[in-house]
Enzyme design. Structure first.
Site, PDB file in Angstrom:
ATOM      1  N   HIS A  22      84.082  34.641   7.366  1.00  0.00           N
ATOM      2  CA  HIS A  22      82.895  35.257   7.934  1.00  0.00           C
ATOM      3  C   HIS A  22      83.301  36.005   9.198  1.00  0.00           C
ATOM      4  O   HIS A  22      84.453  35.943   9.640  1.00  0.00           O
ATOM      5  CB  HIS A  22      81.815  34.211   8.238  1.00  0.00           C
ATOM      6  CG  HIS A  22      80.943  33.895   7.063  1.00  0.00           C
ATOM      7  ND1 HIS A  22      80.107  34.830   6.494  1.00  0.00           N
ATOM      8  CD2 HIS A  22      80.801  32.757   6.338  1.00  0.00           C
ATOM      9  CE1 HIS A  22      79.465  34.275   5.471  1.00  0.00           C
ATOM     10  NE2 HIS A  22      79.870  33.024   5.352  1.00  0.00           N
ATOM     11  N   TYR A  47      87.167  36.902  11.018  1.00  0.00           N
ATOM     12  CA  TYR A  47      87.831  38.209  11.054  1.00  0.00           C
ATOM     13  C   TYR A  47      88.117  38.645  12.485  1.00  0.00           C
ATOM     14  O   TYR A  47      89.205  39.160  12.781  1.00  0.00           O
ATOM     15  CB  TYR A  47      86.967  39.257  10.342  1.00  0.00           C
ATOM     16  CG  TYR A  47      86.472  38.799   8.993  1.00  0.00           C
ATOM     17  CD1 TYR A  47      87.321  38.159   8.089  1.00  0.00           C
ATOM     18  CD2 TYR A  47      85.142  38.968   8.618  1.00  0.00           C
ATOM     19  CE1 TYR A  47      86.868  37.711   6.859  1.00  0.00           C
ATOM     20  CE2 TYR A  47      84.675  38.525   7.386  1.00  0.00           C
ATOM     21  CZ  TYR A  47      85.533  37.896   6.512  1.00  0.00           C
ATOM     22  OH  TYR A  47      85.083  37.449   5.303  1.00  0.00           O
ATOM     23  N   ASP A  79      80.897  42.084  11.377  1.00  0.00           N
ATOM     24  CA  ASP A  79      80.040  42.554  10.292  1.00  0.00           C
ATOM     25  C   ASP A  79      79.597  44.003  10.485  1.00  0.00           C
ATOM     26  O   ASP A  79      79.728  44.824   9.575  1.00  0.00           O
ATOM     27  CB  ASP A  79      78.789  41.675  10.185  1.00  0.00           C
ATOM     28  CG  ASP A  79      79.034  40.419   9.370  1.00  0.00           C
ATOM     29  OD1 ASP A  79      80.112  40.300   8.769  1.00  0.00           O
ATOM     30  OD2 ASP A  79      78.136  39.552   9.329  1.00  0.00           O
TER      31      ASP A  79
END
Length: 369
Positions: A127, A131, A156
């Site tokens: 998630h 990263y 994201d």
């Protein structure tokens, strides 16, 4: 004003996180976005809310031959495809780049993952927090004691969805010239590293220490931090430049009372005096006190408060949605913000094909490089 992406056709396969956010941004700017969803995926859709706006929605069972063929009919008409599944899943569905680009050679095939399509971690789950941990971004954000995840903004959306949008638009521009599409491999670990380019560069130049809360932009200096006010709320201080710092100190009533800020050994004392000063009034009192100054002091607003702020209202940063408000399209073009994006609407496959008529394939040009 014609929307800046008017006429651009985007086929979005349902996914979580950065792909629907990227689809929202492109739809906000006027692209025609068809989103393919799984039959009966209402619970998944409900989590997206306004992020799912501006689409034409069609339900297809991609595990069936009929569903795959319907998807390929949309592929033939699209300029850009967006997908965010684990590497290999689209290939197993018969909808990988090879199959899709055989049907539409000018297609830009945008792939969004955390780790990327290649590399030792490509097939591993993760998630946003994972990263940005690997890219170094998480290490640099937080308190001296521990890293603090910055919501899921850095991986994201900043490192993921934004770079996906940049990549597919750049590839679409090239496809217009040469008639050939290409695969865009957007990885959150890559994008979040690029977001840190200035920090890595400053570290190489000896202007940044690889330790949280010890630098100018990470809360290390007292004049770039947040402070609790008398009512338990906070103000943000960003007085980096000398002239802004001087005005901050003067308006706090501390002119001539603080040690030289050039000496790091003096920072704890300066911070203590700032904490003491800001703790003497409420957040709103400080907001009014600094309203007309260049001391770079602003109230830290809650999500609900941000929507009601006069500046945000004057610029139309938020738009009505259901019983409340959500962020509107950005940026502003020629002085005008893109018009409010309407909710998505569900269509039959026949209606979608009618709205997206077939496009003649271009003459074969040189392969994109």
């Amino acid at each position: 004003m014609t929307a800046v992406l008017s006429g651009l056709r985007i086929l979005e396969f349902a996914a979580i996180g950065p792909v629907p956010w990227c689809g929202m941004v492109l739809a906000d700017l006027g692209a025609s976005v068809v989103r393919v969803e799984r039959p009966g995926s209402a619970a998944e859709r409900d989590t997206l809310g306004a992020v799912r706006r501006g689409r034409t929605l069609v339900e297809l069972d991609l595990k069936s031959a009929e569903g795959r063929e319907a998807a390929l009919q949309l592929v033939e008409r699209a300029d850009i495809l967006l997908e965010g599944l684990r590497p290999g899943v689209m290939e197993r569905l018969g909808l990988g780049p090879q199959e899709c680009m055989a049907r539409n050679p000018r297609l830009v095939y945008g792939r969004m993952t955390g780790w990327g399509q290649t590399g030792p971690l490509a097939q591993q789950a993760g998630h946003d927090i994972n990263y940005i941990a690997l890219s170094g971004a998480l290490h640099a954000i937080g308190t001296a004691d521990k890293p603090v995840p910055p919501l899921n903004l850095v991986g994201d959306f900043g490192g993921g969805g934004a770079f996906l949008a940049i990549g597919v638009l750049a590839a679409a521009w090239q496809a217009r010239a040469c008639g050939r599409g290409q695969v865009v491999d957007a990885a959150m670990v890559d994008g979040s590293a690029v977001l840190m380019a200035m920090i890595f560069s400053r570290m190489l130049m000896g202007q940044w220490t690889d330790r949280r809360a010890s630098n100018a932009l990470d809360g290390g200096v007292p004049w770039y931090d947040t402070y609790r006010t008398r009512d338990g709320r906070f103000v943000a201080v960003g007085a980096l430049e000398p002239q802004f710092y001087d005005e901050l100190v003067q308006r706090l009533g501390l002119a001539g009372q603080l040690p030289d800020r050039q000496e790091a050994a003096h920072w704890p004392e300066i911070r203590r005096r700032f904490e003491e000063a800001f703790g003497s009034r409420t957040r709103e009192e400080w907001a009014a006190h600094f309203a007309a100054s260049d001391a770079c002091v602003t109230p830290v607003l809650s999500l609900a408060e941000a929507m009601a702020h006069p500046h945000m209202q004057a610029r139309g940063v938020f738009m009505p949605w259901d019983a409340g408000r959500v962020p509107a399209a950005a940026p502003v073009f020629d002085g005008a913000r893109p018009p409010p994006t309407p909710p998505s609407r569900r269509c039959s496959m026949a209606e979608v094909l009618q709205n997206w008529p077939s496009v003649p394939l271009p003459a074969r040009g040189p392969t994109a490089s």
